[in-house]
Design a protein around this motif. Structure first.
Motif, mmCIF file in Angstrom:
data_model
loop_
_atom_site.group_PDB
_atom_site.id
_atom_site.type_symbol
_atom_site.label_atom_id
_atom_site.label_comp_id
_atom_site.label_asym_id
_atom_site.label_seq_id
_atom_site.Cartn_x
_atom_site.Cartn_y
_atom_site.Cartn_z
ATOM 1 N N GLY A 19 0.745 -1.198 -0.118
ATOM 2 C CA GLY A 19 -0.553 -0.008 -0.006
ATOM 3 C C GLY A 19 0.838 1.241 -0.071
ATOM 4 O O GLY A 19 2.156 1.489 -0.245
ATOM 5 N N LEU A 20 0.461 2.498 0.349
ATOM 6 C CA LEU A 20 1.102 3.602 0.777
ATOM 7 C C LEU A 20 1.316 3.689 1.806
ATOM 8 O O LEU A 20 1.474 3.800 3.122
ATOM 9 C CB LEU A 20 0.241 5.362 0.283
ATOM 10 C CG LEU A 20 -0.104 4.272 -1.529
ATOM 11 C CD1 LEU A 20 -1.151 5.761 -1.260
ATOM 12 C CD2 LEU A 20 0.890 4.986 -2.568
ATOM 13 N N VAL A 21 2.024 4.346 2.859
ATOM 14 C CA VAL A 21 2.632 5.257 3.412
ATOM 15 C C VAL A 21 2.116 5.908 4.099
ATOM 16 O O VAL A 21 2.492 7.469 3.357
ATOM 17 C CB VAL A 21 4.868 4.992 3.318
ATOM 18 C CG1 VAL A 21 5.108 5.274 4.879
ATOM 19 C CG2 VAL A 21 5.397 3.897 3.193
ATOM 20 N N GLN A 54 4.589 7.555 0.108
ATOM 21 C CA GLN A 54 5.308 6.563 -1.251
ATOM 22 C C GLN A 54 4.167 4.925 -1.782
ATOM 23 O O GLN A 54 4.626 4.507 -0.306
ATOM 24 C CB GLN A 54 6.396 6.774 -1.921
ATOM 25 C CG GLN A 54 6.726 7.520 -1.296
ATOM 26 C CD GLN A 54 6.953 8.380 -2.766
ATOM 27 O OE1 GLN A 54 6.746 7.588 -3.617
ATOM 28 N NE2 GLN A 54 6.411 9.692 -2.782
ATOM 29 N N GLY A 55 4.605 3.692 -2.507
ATOM 30 C CA GLY A 55 3.789 2.487 -2.943
ATOM 31 C C GLY A 55 5.723 1.829 -1.953
ATOM 32 O O GLY A 55 6.521 1.854 -2.026
ATOM 33 N N LYS A 62 2.057 -4.605 -9.627
ATOM 34 C CA LYS A 62 0.857 -4.361 -9.649
ATOM 35 C C LYS A 62 -0.550 -4.840 -8.503
ATOM 36 O O LYS A 62 -1.251 -3.960 -8.500
ATOM 37 C CB LYS A 62 0.742 -5.130 -10.677
ATOM 38 C CG LYS A 62 -0.611 -5.845 -11.343
ATOM 39 C CD LYS A 62 -0.545 -6.954 -12.149
ATOM 40 C CE LYS A 62 -1.787 -7.594 -12.768
ATOM 41 N NZ LYS A 62 -3.011 -7.394 -12.276
ATOM 42 N N GLU A 63 0.012 -5.003 -7.617
ATOM 43 C CA GLU A 63 -0.857 -5.803 -6.210
ATOM 44 C C GLU A 63 -0.715 -4.396 -6.132
ATOM 45 O O GLU A 63 -2.034 -4.724 -4.850
ATOM 46 C CB GLU A 63 0.441 -6.874 -5.869
ATOM 47 C CG GLU A 63 -0.212 -8.107 -6.043
ATOM 48 C CD GLU A 63 1.393 -8.037 -7.131
ATOM 49 O OE1 GLU A 63 2.289 -7.087 -6.382
ATOM 50 O OE2 GLU A 63 1.569 -9.431 -6.875
ATOM 51 N N VAL A 64 -0.166 -3.277 -5.057
ATOM 52 C CA VAL A 64 -0.572 -2.865 -4.592
ATOM 53 C C VAL A 64 -1.341 -1.264 -5.653
ATOM 54 O O VAL A 64 -2.573 -0.613 -5.051
ATOM 55 C CB VAL A 64 0.548 -2.136 -4.471
ATOM 56 C CG1 VAL A 64 0.522 -0.349 -3.612
ATOM 57 C CG2 VAL A 64 1.587 -2.600 -2.921
#
Length: 148
Positions: A59-61, A101-102, A130-132
């Protein structure tokens, strides 16, 4: 003579089947720890995994959640827009690791906290696993690179 050929052929087929079964079992046994399933924070909240299960979270931080402790311990939260999971990691973070960020982390979910053993960050301005991306699109928070 004909009976002997038929018997030999059956023995070869049975031996090949046994060898194939044994090799499949050995490969599966060898890979049991190497297979890590990906989960988004929303999936973890909906169905919490067992504490001994190793998986990947992405995910994203979350902005404002990055806290560096004493030594190499770092705490932050990962979000997909639908849920947020606290993460603790002891080690050296990648150079490109930052808020908003991812990221993808490998570890386990213990007592409501994801204990990461490995953290991966994006490698340039446009890359995200891609999963994120899929998880963020499901939550409606993903913005294509170059768009505002």
């Amino acid at each position: 003579m004909r009976n002997l050929k038929k018997k030999r052929r059956i023995q070869v087929i049975v031996l090949a089947a046994v060898a194939l079964t044994a090799s499949t079992a050995l490969i599966g046994y060898g890979m049991r720890d190497g297979i890590n399933f990906f989960r988004a924070p929303s999936q973890i909240v909906a169905e919490p995994p067992s504490p001994n299960e190793v998986f990947r979270i992405g995910g994203l931080v979350e902005e404002g959640s990055l806290m560096r402790g004493q030594g190499k311990t770092v705490r932050f939260s990962v979000t997909d827009g639908g849920a947020t999971i606290p993460v603790v990691f002891t080690g050296v973070l990648p150079d490109l690791f930052d808020e908003k960020q991812g990221m993808v982390g490998t570890g386990s979910y213990v007592n409501g906290v994801f204990e990461a053993t490995e953290i991966l960050a994006k490698h340039d301005e446009t890359y995200m696993p891609k999963e994120v991306v899929d998880a963020l699109k499901e939550q409606g928070v993903y913005v294509e690179p170059g768009e505002s």
